[in-house]
Design a protein around this motif. Structure first.
Motif, mmCIF file in Angstrom:
data_model
loop_
_atom_site.group_PDB
_atom_site.id
_atom_site.type_symbol
_atom_site.label_atom_id
_atom_site.label_comp_id
_atom_site.label_asym_id
_atom_site.label_seq_id
_atom_site.Cartn_x
_atom_site.Cartn_y
_atom_site.Cartn_z
ATOM 1 N N HIS A 20 42.347 50.001 36.671
ATOM 2 C CA HIS A 20 41.564 49.333 35.629
ATOM 3 C C HIS A 20 41.583 50.194 34.363
ATOM 4 C CE1 HIS A 20 38.276 47.577 33.404
ATOM 5 N NE2 HIS A 20 38.401 46.512 34.178
ATOM 6 N N GLU A 77 39.391 50.917 32.325
ATOM 7 C CA GLU A 77 38.253 51.839 32.189
ATOM 8 C C GLU A 77 38.472 53.097 33.019
ATOM 9 O OE1 GLU A 77 35.198 48.951 33.062
ATOM 10 O OE2 GLU A 77 35.641 47.954 31.168
ATOM 11 N N LEU A 134 40.253 37.871 36.880
ATOM 12 C CA LEU A 134 39.432 39.038 37.200
ATOM 13 C C LEU A 134 38.320 39.050 36.150
ATOM 14 C CD1 LEU A 134 38.901 41.575 38.864
ATOM 15 C CD2 LEU A 134 40.557 42.797 37.451
ATOM 16 N N GLY A 183 34.592 40.330 34.629
ATOM 17 C CA GLY A 183 33.580 41.379 34.575
ATOM 18 C C GLY A 183 32.201 40.787 34.340
HETATM 19 P P1 PGA Z 1 35.005 41.218 31.144
HETATM 20 O O1 PGA Z 1 35.717 42.364 32.027
HETATM 21 O O2 PGA Z 1 35.171 39.922 31.919
HETATM 22 O O3 PGA Z 1 33.569 41.656 31.043
HETATM 23 O O4 PGA Z 1 35.714 41.172 29.837
HETATM 24 C C1 PGA Z 1 36.889 42.098 32.732
HETATM 25 C C2 PGA Z 1 37.328 43.334 33.481
HETATM 26 O O5 PGA Z 1 37.202 44.444 32.952
HETATM 27 O O6 PGA Z 1 37.818 43.238 34.628
#
Ligand code: PGA
Length: 252
Positions: free
Chosen positions: A93, A95, A228, A230
């Motif tokens: 990811h 992050e 996916l 968040g």
């Molecule tokens: P988000 O994050 O839907 O809050 O933009 C997606 C993710 O980082 O998987």
């Protein structure tokens, strides 16, 4: 979407036991939406409890250490995740890449460790805004795939790829549907060149500001096999809107 769509919630560093009620509500609703494969990746601390609460949905983790075990204070191995009830793990990811300096080689080692431990893998790739502005998005993503896709027997069967442009994560901004389609086609091509024809089955998820309001449109883009999610996965209400859009997309 040709394959059964896959919608995965990434709770990131959100959630205490109070949030298990959301997981339960998502799980109960998933029964009505069996055409969609649904999963949640809560923080480590909730994996076991989520697995106990949820009957139908998949439960996974957001990261793992590449080794089986050892002197790595604070880390969690894929074997431990499996023992806690996880069926998959997200690796690479953005992050993690940004906050922990994870390289493609690190991500590949994690993915291979996870598969060896019997987990499936969701491998994240995606360009920064500067890279997109410089016209390098596809090149950057191709390089990430070359460097981080797991190798070895059955690897292709265990992998899902998530295309998540870094600039779209948590920002409310998304690429155009044409840009999403173009990137997903490029990813498919790269997967086939790396894994061979079997890679036609690998699902490619889109991630980055997916919400109930834009999900239907995103699911229509070429080669998008799910999402996916968040922020919009943190409540059953918003997440179920996305799952419903995936179920509709399948019928359409
Ligand atoms: P988000 O994050 O839907 O809050 O933009 C997606 C993710 O980082 O998987």
């Amino acid at each position: 979407m040709a394959q059964r769509p896959y919608v995965v919630g990434n709770w990131k560093m959100h959630g205490t036991r109070a949030m298990l009620a959301e997981a339960r509500a998502i799980d109960r609703a998933a029964e009505r939406l069996i055409k969609v494969q649904v999963a949640l990746a809560p923080p480590y601390t909730l994996i076991h409890a989520t697995r106990n609460e949820a009957v139908l949905i998949g439960v996974g983790a957001q990261d793992c250490h590449p080794a089986d075990g050892g002197a790595h204070t604070g880390d969690i191995s894929a074997a431990m995740l499996k023992d806690a009830g996880a069926g998959f793990v997200i690796v690479g990811h953005s992050e993690r890449r940004a906050d922990h300096g994870e390289t493609d080689a690190d991500v590949k080692a994690k993915a291979e460790g996870a598969i060896a431990a019997g987990l499936e893998v969701i491998l994240c790739v995606g360009e920064s805004e500067a890279q997109r502005d410089a016209g390098e998005a596809e090149k950057v993503v191709a390089r990430q795939l070359e460097g981080s896709l797991p190798q070895g027997e059955n690897a292709a069967e265990k992998v899902t790829v998530a295309y998540e442009p870094v600039w779209a994560i948590g920002t409310g901004r998304t690429p155009s549907i044409d840009d999403i389609g173009a990137m997903h086609r490029a990813i498919r091509k790269k997967l086939v060149s790396i894994y061979g024809e079997g890679a036609g089955e690998i699902r490619i998820l889109y991630g980055g500001s997916v919400k109930a309001e834009n999900a239907a449109e995103i699911f229509e883009a070429d080669e998008v096999g799910g999402a996916l999610v968040g922020g919009a996965s943190l409540t059953a209400e918003s997440f179920l809107g996305i799952i419903a859009a995936a179920a509709e997309g399948l019928q359409g």
